[in-house]
Design a protein around this motif. Structure first.
Motif, PDB file in Angstrom:
ATOM      1  N   THR A  88     -39.032 -19.806  13.662  1.00  0.00           N
ATOM      2  CA  THR A  88     -38.727 -21.226  13.860  1.00  0.00           C
ATOM      3  C   THR A  88     -38.204 -21.908  12.612  1.00  0.00           C
ATOM      4  O   THR A  88     -37.464 -22.870  12.684  1.00  0.00           O
ATOM      5  CB  THR A  88     -39.987 -22.017  14.286  1.00  0.00           C
ATOM      6  OG1 THR A  88     -41.027 -21.724  13.360  1.00  0.00           O
ATOM      7  CG2 THR A  88     -40.397 -21.677  15.702  1.00  0.00           C
ATOM      8  N   ARG A  89     -38.652 -21.415  11.438  1.00  0.00           N
ATOM      9  CA  ARG A  89     -38.351 -22.157  10.202  1.00  0.00           C
ATOM     10  C   ARG A  89     -38.075 -21.190   9.069  1.00  0.00           C
ATOM     11  O   ARG A  89     -38.306 -20.005   9.187  1.00  0.00           O
ATOM     12  CB  ARG A  89     -39.561 -23.009   9.801  1.00  0.00           C
ATOM     13  CG  ARG A  89     -39.893 -24.081  10.780  1.00  0.00           C
ATOM     14  CD  ARG A  89     -41.046 -24.934  10.293  1.00  0.00           C
ATOM     15  NE  ARG A  89     -42.346 -24.294  10.432  1.00  0.00           N
ATOM     16  CZ  ARG A  89     -43.257 -24.229   9.462  1.00  0.00           C
ATOM     17  NH1 ARG A  89     -43.005 -24.744   8.289  1.00  0.00           N
ATOM     18  NH2 ARG A  89     -44.417 -23.646   9.666  1.00  0.00           N
ATOM     19  N   ILE A 136     -37.350 -18.645   6.270  1.00  0.00           N
ATOM     20  CA  ILE A 136     -36.670 -17.360   6.213  1.00  0.00           C
ATOM     21  C   ILE A 136     -36.331 -16.878   7.632  1.00  0.00           C
ATOM     22  O   ILE A 136     -35.349 -16.195   7.856  1.00  0.00           O
ATOM     23  CB  ILE A 136     -37.560 -16.340   5.465  1.00  0.00           C
ATOM     24  CG1 ILE A 136     -37.655 -16.736   3.979  1.00  0.00           C
ATOM     25  CG2 ILE A 136     -37.021 -14.926   5.611  1.00  0.00           C
ATOM     26  CD1 ILE A 136     -38.677 -15.941   3.175  1.00  0.00           C
ATOM     27  N   ARG A 176     -44.390 -18.966  18.047  1.00  0.00           N
ATOM     28  CA  ARG A 176     -45.696 -19.274  18.653  1.00  0.00           C
ATOM     29  C   ARG A 176     -45.688 -20.601  19.385  1.00  0.00           C
ATOM     30  O   ARG A 176     -46.586 -20.865  20.190  1.00  0.00           O
ATOM     31  CB  ARG A 176     -46.791 -19.279  17.591  1.00  0.00           C
ATOM     32  CG  ARG A 176     -46.670 -20.355  16.539  1.00  0.00           C
ATOM     33  CD  ARG A 176     -47.865 -20.360  15.617  1.00  0.00           C
ATOM     34  NE  ARG A 176     -47.569 -21.054  14.375  1.00  0.00           N
ATOM     35  CZ  ARG A 176     -48.421 -21.205  13.387  1.00  0.00           C
ATOM     36  NH1 ARG A 176     -49.634 -20.692  13.487  1.00  0.00           N
ATOM     37  NH2 ARG A 176     -48.083 -21.841  12.288  1.00  0.00           N
ATOM     38  N   THR A 180     -41.974 -26.623  16.696  1.00  0.00           N
ATOM     39  CA  THR A 180     -41.160 -26.617  15.472  1.00  0.00           C
ATOM     40  C   THR A 180     -39.818 -25.898  15.694  1.00  0.00           C
ATOM     41  O   THR A 180     -39.133 -25.543  14.739  1.00  0.00           O
ATOM     42  CB  THR A 180     -41.912 -25.894  14.330  1.00  0.00           C
ATOM     43  OG1 THR A 180     -42.346 -24.614  14.822  1.00  0.00           O
ATOM     44  CG2 THR A 180     -43.112 -26.681  13.851  1.00  0.00           C
ATOM     45  N   TYR A 200     -54.361 -14.629   0.895  1.00  0.00           N
ATOM     46  CA  TYR A 200     -52.953 -14.318   1.165  1.00  0.00           C
ATOM     47  C   TYR A 200     -52.557 -13.022   0.460  1.00  0.00           C
ATOM     48  O   TYR A 200     -51.994 -12.111   1.070  1.00  0.00           O
ATOM     49  CB  TYR A 200     -52.103 -15.483   0.669  1.00  0.00           C
ATOM     50  CG  TYR A 200     -50.607 -15.314   0.788  1.00  0.00           C
ATOM     51  CD1 TYR A 200     -49.959 -15.472   2.010  1.00  0.00           C
ATOM     52  CD2 TYR A 200     -49.826 -15.026  -0.333  1.00  0.00           C
ATOM     53  CE1 TYR A 200     -48.582 -15.346   2.112  1.00  0.00           C
ATOM     54  CE2 TYR A 200     -48.444 -14.900  -0.240  1.00  0.00           C
ATOM     55  CZ  TYR A 200     -47.824 -15.069   0.992  1.00  0.00           C
ATOM     56  OH  TYR A 200     -46.458 -14.929   1.090  1.00  0.00           O
ATOM     57  N   VAL A 225     -38.450 -18.202  -2.364  1.00  0.00           N
ATOM     58  CA  VAL A 225     -37.425 -18.733  -1.482  1.00  0.00           C
ATOM     59  C   VAL A 225     -37.735 -20.183  -1.104  1.00  0.00           C
ATOM     60  O   VAL A 225     -38.894 -20.530  -0.827  1.00  0.00           O
ATOM     61  CB  VAL A 225     -37.317 -17.879  -0.190  1.00  0.00           C
ATOM     62  CG1 VAL A 225     -36.064 -18.252   0.581  1.00  0.00           C
ATOM     63  CG2 VAL A 225     -37.320 -16.391  -0.524  1.00  0.00           C
ATOM     64  N   THR A 275     -38.431 -22.707   0.995  1.00  0.00           N
ATOM     65  CA  THR A 275     -38.850 -22.985   2.374  1.00  0.00           C
ATOM     66  C   THR A 275     -40.039 -23.943   2.355  1.00  0.00           C
ATOM     67  O   THR A 275     -40.578 -24.259   1.287  1.00  0.00           O
ATOM     68  CB  THR A 275     -39.305 -21.689   3.073  1.00  0.00           C
ATOM     69  OG1 THR A 275     -40.485 -21.221   2.394  1.00  0.00           O
ATOM     70  CG2 THR A 275     -38.246 -20.615   3.066  1.00  0.00           C
TER      71      THR A 275
END
Ligand SMILES: NC(=O)c1ccc[n+]([C@@H]2O[C@H](COP(=O)([O-])OP(=O)(O)OC[C@H]3O[C@@H](n4cnc5c(N)ncnc54)[C@H](OP(=O)(O)O)[C@@H]3O)[C@@H](O)[C@H]2O)c1
Length: 289
Positions: free
Chosen positions: A10-11, A13, A55, A59, A188, A221, A223
């Protein structure tokens, strides 16, 4: 026709970002704006069939606009934490491709709960917070990706390219973490490192069938995710100081389009020799930016 399925489409990368968040205006005058996320880049070629796995439609505005213009984009809403829903998504892809998929790109990922700003020792006396920090990231960045691979594997087996690519992170690399001293983003980083290992396990298992896997770092990147972690100028200065320990030249995040074309070059060159590796967007194990 080469078929691609991309999660988190959706957004950022996954699909594209607005021009306003690209590099400064002066640079944009000298070269065209680079805003091609995976879906946008790949669907430019009508010989590609692109399955955008998302999902939520919440968005997905820019993706849906693009899909309305390009008939080779198919949007599928699914839940990568639910193997049954993933089986349904794979069945939908299968119907459109007569039972095959060439490349599976595991791009969806999140930086974890608010406690991601804490270094490991700050969790002393905070068992619940530590459990949540680790478990949420493992669920989102490791288990969901394993469910996705297993749901789509029978299609990959029948594909021509036979490639499974996980968009990892330099944060999941031991040497990068050791050299920069990057002590936050605990869950993460652990989940990305863990999934790198799972990808190597898949590579070992699937090599006899000609299936290649790769963990691929996109670099830094520009984003929403990058802004959430390094958007604050003070944090950004602090992070840059750490990043300079591995690359003195890095100045900031790269445009999405640049990172995506670099990664597609590496994915294009993926062969049996490199299967199971964790590479940077330059195709090596050193240039993280
Ligand atoms: N940007 C960087 O500098 C950088 C650096 C290293 C690694 N990466 C990795 O690159 C990948 C893409 O990141 P990005 O920067 O493009 O991030 P982004 O702009 O925040 O986009 C993340 C995408 O993943 C989806 N997503 C997040 N959690 C999900 C979940 N639990 N289930 C399904 N979809 C989920 C989001 O969907 P919604 O729109 O529905 O939220 C969105 O499409 C991630 O795996 C990230 O870890 C990025």
């Amino acid at each position: 026709m080469v078929s691609w399925a991309i999660t988190g489409a959706t957004r950022g990368i996954g699909v594209s970002i607005p021009i306003s968040s690209q590099r400064p205006q002066r640079e944009m005058l000298t070269r065209p704006p680079l805003q091609l996320g995976f879906v946008k880049n790949l669907s430019t070629d009508s010989k590609n069939q692109v399955f955008a796995l998302i999902r939520s439609l919440g968005t997905a505005g820019p993706l849906l606009e693009l899909a309305a213009q390009r008939k080779n984009i198919h949007v599928i809403v699914t839940d990568i934490s639910d193997p049954t829903k993933l089986d349904d998504a794979a069945a939908e892809v299968s119907k459109a491709t007569a039972g095959s998929l060439d490349v599976l790109l595991l791009n969806a990922g999140s930086a974890g709960p608010d406690t991601a700003v804490l270094p490991p020792s700050a969790f002393h006396g905070k068992k619940e917070a530590l459990d949540f920090e680790i478990n949420e990231s493992i669920k989102d960045n490791l288990l969901s990706n394993m469910y996705t691979i297993n749901a789509f594997l029978h299609l990959i087996r029948s594909g021509a390219e036979k490639k499974v690519v996980f968009i990892s992170s330099q944060s999941g690399n031991l040497d990068f973490t050791r050299r920069t001293g990057f002590s936050t983003l605990l869950g993460y980083s652990v989940s990305k490192a863990g999934m790198n290992m799972a990808m190597t396990k898949f590579a070992g298992e699937l090599a006899p069938e000609g299936i290649k896997t790769l963990s691929l770092s996109p670099g830094w990147v520009d984003t929403d995710a990058a802004k959430a972690v390094t958007g604050d100028p003070e944090v950004r200065r602090f992070v840059l100081d750490m990043f300079h320990k591995v690359d003195a030249k890095v100045e900031g995040p790269a445009p999405v389009g640049e990172a995506v074309s670099d990664m597609l070059r590496v994915i294009g060159g993926l062969d049996e020799v490199d299967s199971g590796k964790f590479l940077t967007h330059h195709g090596d194990e050193e240039q993280w930016f």
